[in-house]
Design a protein around this motif. Sequence first.
Motif, PDB file in Angstrom:
ATOM      1  N   ARG A  20      76.060  55.064  10.140  1.00  0.00           N
ATOM      2  CA  ARG A  20      75.441  55.014   8.813  1.00  0.00           C
ATOM      3  C   ARG A  20      73.932  54.767   8.866  1.00  0.00           C
ATOM      4  NH1 ARG A  20      79.904  51.293   7.931  1.00  0.00           N
ATOM      5  NH2 ARG A  20      81.736  52.491   7.224  1.00  0.00           N
ATOM      6  N   ARG A  21      73.361  54.608  10.080  1.00  0.00           N
ATOM      7  CA  ARG A  21      71.924  54.304  10.141  1.00  0.00           C
ATOM      8  C   ARG A  21      71.196  55.218  11.133  1.00  0.00           C
ATOM      9  NH1 ARG A  21      73.430  48.654  12.972  1.00  0.00           N
ATOM     10  NH2 ARG A  21      73.192  49.234  15.166  1.00  0.00           N
ATOM     11  N   PRO A  22      71.328  56.528  10.977  1.00  0.00           N
ATOM     12  CA  PRO A  22      70.585  57.423  11.878  1.00  0.00           C
ATOM     13  C   PRO A  22      69.094  57.243  11.691  1.00  0.00           C
ATOM     14  CG  PRO A  22      71.472  58.651  10.021  1.00  0.00           C
ATOM     15  CD  PRO A  22      72.063  57.283   9.938  1.00  0.00           C
ATOM     16  N   ALA A  23      68.341  57.429  12.762  1.00  0.00           N
ATOM     17  CA  ALA A  23      66.884  57.348  12.684  1.00  0.00           C
ATOM     18  C   ALA A  23      66.340  58.659  12.115  1.00  0.00           C
ATOM     19  CB  ALA A  23      66.310  57.082  14.076  1.00  0.00           C
ATOM     20  N   PRO A  24      65.137  58.620  11.554  1.00  0.00           N
ATOM     21  CA  PRO A  24      64.562  59.869  11.024  1.00  0.00           C
ATOM     22  C   PRO A  24      64.298  60.870  12.143  1.00  0.00           C
ATOM     23  CG  PRO A  24      62.957  58.093  10.987  1.00  0.00           C
ATOM     24  CD  PRO A  24      64.256  57.465  11.331  1.00  0.00           C
ATOM     25  N   GLY A  25      64.409  62.140  11.814  1.00  0.00           N
ATOM     26  CA  GLY A  25      64.194  63.208  12.795  1.00  0.00           C
ATOM     27  C   GLY A  25      62.825  63.836  12.622  1.00  0.00           C
ATOM     28  N   PRO A  26      62.615  64.983  13.224  1.00  0.00           N
ATOM     29  CA  PRO A  26      63.592  65.692  14.057  1.00  0.00           C
ATOM     30  C   PRO A  26      63.815  64.989  15.400  1.00  0.00           C
ATOM     31  CG  PRO A  26      61.493  66.809  14.138  1.00  0.00           C
ATOM     32  CD  PRO A  26      61.335  65.722  13.119  1.00  0.00           C
ATOM     33  N   TRP A  27      65.003  65.261  15.951  1.00  0.00           N
ATOM     34  CA  TRP A  27      65.434  64.631  17.204  1.00  0.00           C
ATOM     35  C   TRP A  27      65.560  65.697  18.281  1.00  0.00           C
ATOM     36  CZ3 TRP A  27      71.219  63.984  18.392  1.00  0.00           C
ATOM     37  CH2 TRP A  27      71.409  63.341  19.627  1.00  0.00           C
ATOM     38  N   THR A  28      64.931  65.471  19.410  1.00  0.00           N
ATOM     39  CA  THR A  28      65.089  66.361  20.553  1.00  0.00           C
ATOM     40  C   THR A  28      66.123  65.743  21.486  1.00  0.00           C
ATOM     41  OG1 THR A  28      62.796  67.097  20.403  1.00  0.00           O
ATOM     42  CG2 THR A  28      63.931  67.507  22.473  1.00  0.00           C
ATOM     43  N   PHE A  29      67.155  66.510  21.783  1.00  0.00           N
ATOM     44  CA  PHE A  29      68.250  65.984  22.603  1.00  0.00           C
ATOM     45  C   PHE A  29      68.448  66.865  23.832  1.00  0.00           C
ATOM     46  CE2 PHE A  29      70.145  68.952  19.628  1.00  0.00           C
ATOM     47  CZ  PHE A  29      70.987  69.708  20.438  1.00  0.00           C
ATOM     48  N   VAL A  30      69.129  66.281  24.811  1.00  0.00           N
ATOM     49  CA  VAL A  30      69.441  66.973  26.064  1.00  0.00           C
ATOM     50  C   VAL A  30      70.958  67.034  26.185  1.00  0.00           C
ATOM     51  CG1 VAL A  30      69.173  66.962  28.576  1.00  0.00           C
ATOM     52  CG2 VAL A  30      67.341  66.067  27.113  1.00  0.00           C
ATOM     53  N   VAL A  31      71.480  68.199  26.526  1.00  0.00           N
ATOM     54  CA  VAL A  31      72.926  68.377  26.672  1.00  0.00           C
ATOM     55  C   VAL A  31      73.195  69.141  27.964  1.00  0.00           C
ATOM     56  CG1 VAL A  31      72.897  70.495  25.275  1.00  0.00           C
ATOM     57  CG2 VAL A  31      75.030  69.229  25.551  1.00  0.00           C
ATOM     58  N   ARG A  32      74.302  68.788  28.613  1.00  0.00           N
ATOM     59  CA  ARG A  32      74.695  69.516  29.821  1.00  0.00           C
ATOM     60  C   ARG A  32      76.209  69.691  29.832  1.00  0.00           C
ATOM     61  NH1 ARG A  32      73.749  64.861  34.468  1.00  0.00           N
ATOM     62  NH2 ARG A  32      75.300  63.396  33.699  1.00  0.00           N
ATOM     63  N   ARG A  33      76.650  70.679  30.564  1.00  0.00           N
ATOM     64  CA  ARG A  33      78.089  70.886  30.708  1.00  0.00           C
ATOM     65  C   ARG A  33      78.671  69.779  31.585  1.00  0.00           C
ATOM     66  NH1 ARG A  33      79.706  75.419  28.442  1.00  0.00           N
ATOM     67  NH2 ARG A  33      78.316  77.218  28.324  1.00  0.00           N
ATOM     68  N   LYS A  34      79.859  69.330  31.184  1.00  0.00           N
ATOM     69  CA  LYS A  34      80.576  68.328  31.974  1.00  0.00           C
ATOM     70  C   LYS A  34      82.050  68.712  31.954  1.00  0.00           C
ATOM     71  CE  LYS A  34      81.357  63.377  32.584  1.00  0.00           C
ATOM     72  NZ  LYS A  34      81.120  62.017  32.030  1.00  0.00           N
ATOM     73  N   GLU A  69      78.134  67.137  27.393  1.00  0.00           N
ATOM     74  CA  GLU A  69      77.718  65.740  27.373  1.00  0.00           C
ATOM     75  C   GLU A  69      76.284  65.654  26.887  1.00  0.00           C
ATOM     76  OE1 GLU A  69      77.547  61.868  30.346  1.00  0.00           O
ATOM     77  OE2 GLU A  69      77.308  63.883  31.191  1.00  0.00           O
ATOM     78  N   VAL A  70      76.049  64.846  25.838  1.00  0.00           N
ATOM     79  CA  VAL A  70      74.698  64.603  25.332  1.00  0.00           C
ATOM     80  C   VAL A  70      74.128  63.417  26.095  1.00  0.00           C
ATOM     81  CG1 VAL A  70      73.294  64.045  23.314  1.00  0.00           C
ATOM     82  CG2 VAL A  70      75.319  65.505  23.073  1.00  0.00           C
ATOM     83  N   LEU A  71      72.913  63.584  26.611  1.00  0.00           N
ATOM     84  CA  LEU A  71      72.279  62.548  27.419  1.00  0.00           C
ATOM     85  C   LEU A  71      71.150  61.886  26.641  1.00  0.00           C
ATOM     86  CD1 LEU A  71      71.951  64.536  30.773  1.00  0.00           C
ATOM     87  CD2 LEU A  71      73.755  62.946  30.131  1.00  0.00           C
ATOM     88  N   THR A  72      71.035  60.587  26.802  1.00  0.00           N
ATOM     89  CA  THR A  72      69.859  59.887  26.299  1.00  0.00           C
ATOM     90  C   THR A  72      68.920  59.672  27.486  1.00  0.00           C
ATOM     91  OG1 THR A  72      70.999  57.773  26.613  1.00  0.00           O
ATOM     92  CG2 THR A  72      71.120  58.752  24.439  1.00  0.00           C
ATOM     93  N   VAL A  73      67.678  60.138  27.365  1.00  0.00           N
ATOM     94  CA  VAL A  73      66.718  60.060  28.474  1.00  0.00           C
ATOM     95  C   VAL A  73      65.423  59.425  27.980  1.00  0.00           C
ATOM     96  CG1 VAL A  73      67.702  62.094  29.603  1.00  0.00           C
ATOM     97  CG2 VAL A  73      65.777  62.373  28.031  1.00  0.00           C
ATOM     98  N   PRO A  74      64.655  58.799  28.873  1.00  0.00           N
ATOM     99  CA  PRO A  74      63.389  58.174  28.482  1.00  0.00           C
ATOM    100  C   PRO A  74      62.390  59.210  27.949  1.00  0.00           C
ATOM    101  CG  PRO A  74      64.045  57.520  30.698  1.00  0.00           C
ATOM    102  CD  PRO A  74      64.940  58.623  30.298  1.00  0.00           C
ATOM    103  N   PRO A  75      61.461  58.779  27.098  1.00  0.00           N
ATOM    104  CA  PRO A  75      60.479  59.716  26.528  1.00  0.00           C
ATOM    105  C   PRO A  75      59.686  60.480  27.590  1.00  0.00           C
ATOM    106  CG  PRO A  75      60.423  57.624  25.350  1.00  0.00           C
ATOM    107  CD  PRO A  75      61.324  57.421  26.519  1.00  0.00           C
ATOM    108  N   SER A  76      59.342  59.823  28.703  1.00  0.00           N
ATOM    109  CA  SER A  76      58.553  60.511  29.721  1.00  0.00           C
ATOM    110  C   SER A  76      59.319  61.693  30.318  1.00  0.00           C
ATOM    111  CB  SER A  76      58.153  59.528  30.829  1.00  0.00           C
ATOM    112  OG  SER A  76      59.315  58.908  31.389  1.00  0.00           O
ATOM    113  N   LEU A  77      60.605  61.509  30.567  1.00  0.00           N
ATOM    114  CA  LEU A  77      61.420  62.596  31.108  1.00  0.00           C
ATOM    115  C   LEU A  77      61.671  63.655  30.045  1.00  0.00           C
ATOM    116  CD1 LEU A  77      63.149  63.917  33.268  1.00  0.00           C
ATOM    117  CD2 LEU A  77      65.023  62.366  32.668  1.00  0.00           C
TER     118      LEU A  77
END
Length: 548
Positions: free
Chosen positions: A487-501, A506-514
């Motif tokens: 119920r508390r999503p952060a404002p977007g837009p959101w850039t996400f990383v996904v890979r096959r598993k 699988e959606v990955l959370t990665v540091p901003p630098s990466l």
Amino acid sequence: MSLPDATAWQLPWRGLGLSSNLDAADQPHPYRLLAESPGLFDFVEYSAPLSLDETREHASLFPEMWERRGEVPVLFHPVHLNLYGPELEPVKALEDLDAHARAVGSAWVGNDIGWWHSGGQPFPGYLYFTPPFTEAGVRDSVAHALHVQSHLSVPLALENPAAFAMRGELHVLDFMARVHARTGLPLLLDLGHLLSYQLAAGLPLEAGLDGFPLDQVIELHLAGGVITRRSGRGYYVDDHTQPVREELFGLLESLLPRCPSLRAVTFEGDGHPLEVAALTLRRLRERVPATPRPPLALTPVKEPAPALTRESEPWSLFETGYGAKAETGGDAEGARAETDFRLAVVAEALDRDWPVSRLLLAGTRDGLCAFTASQEFRELFEGQGRSPGHAFAAWTRRRLRERPDEGVAAAVTFETFLPNAFLMRPPPAPAPGQVGLAEDVRVGTFPVDLTELVFAAKSLRRHLTGRAWACEVLDVSGLEALAQVARRPAPGPWTFVVRRKGRGLEVLTVPPSLLKVLRALVQAPRAVEEVPAPVLAEGRALGVLRRG
């Protein structure tokens, strides 16, 4: 209709075999195992679709099997072959089955007496429905078996099905003996399936064998499984990836001299690494020597198939099995155990595509039952759906119309959108001296930021599972915390990383630098020296970067 050919009913000695799904990625790889241990087993029994063309297209081990079938004989153990259920197999499907068996030289075809598929869909996890062990169940199973045999050139071997709940007045061995007597078809005795019934009935493992026609058994199956106990009662789960139980080795040893028509013993070792499968096969090889035996002459079956009455009410079993209604046959405890197992398999299938949405909408037993008791799920097996995942999507849309929830809707929308990320242009491969995105990684954007929700779902699964191992209770009340985060999503837009598993994403959370580097690499690979060493090391450790 195939006319019986007496020569096709001369059954050769096949000896000791290993099962396979003919997928090179699955363990154990039968031909690799034979290369390392020549003579360890004599044949391969494989599961595949009825159609030979479909098997050729989808089974990655088919070319090797086809090339070596003269050296390593095969037995065809098909999937999607109903020997019970509300509808008989279409004639075209059985013509495909017969052509397939004849082409590969399968001396017979064996299958569990069960309802495997409906409306073009296999039941999740290939968990077929076992007929009730009643006279009505016998009659319906006989109609199916003789219908299939009437379109087969080779014998159909009838395999005893697994059982959780006690349904009917007959012992499973009496049930099988009656089906055999009315069809004349040979028998395949699965020892783990027999154990499942004996546990459900509270009987010794060898109960009922003294009056069973063991002289009609042409094949024995041995596989791994797990026994669980609730309320003082045992349940055998036929999970082939598990080790073979010791009591089944003992049962096999006692049965071998009592089955004079035996032509094959098959180890169903799906999921066992080569070295583990080899240990079991060496033990079996001592009991099933490779010494050939004379062919066994069976009398061809010409019995016409009776009409299918459906008096055993297979759809009622479906409704009970998936929690749409309560058991009415008396074994409420066994029926609940069966439903629990089916729900677990459905949850596992849904979690490949809906790992967050499933927890939010069907994270509890009641939630899962609400889905499997729904019209959307039922229609899947009436020819009106594509997969359990698509049925779940339709169900979630209806649920959200009836009970709007913006947080849950955002999660459902995201997971609906997610597969589209892999429709994007694949990342360009890096040249030598360059770094690029890993082949199975994509970068996408979404209107709101669900980073915390993705993290929370993974974290909560880990936490609740860890507690369950200690206290033997999965405390699903903890899912309320996930609903809060949704119920508390952060404002977007959101850039996400996904890979096959595996077979999912699988959606990955990665540091901003990466993440900054990954976004740049979507356009083109970069020279290795342009990527900071710590970021490069982290990206490669996560499997999202590759070097040329």
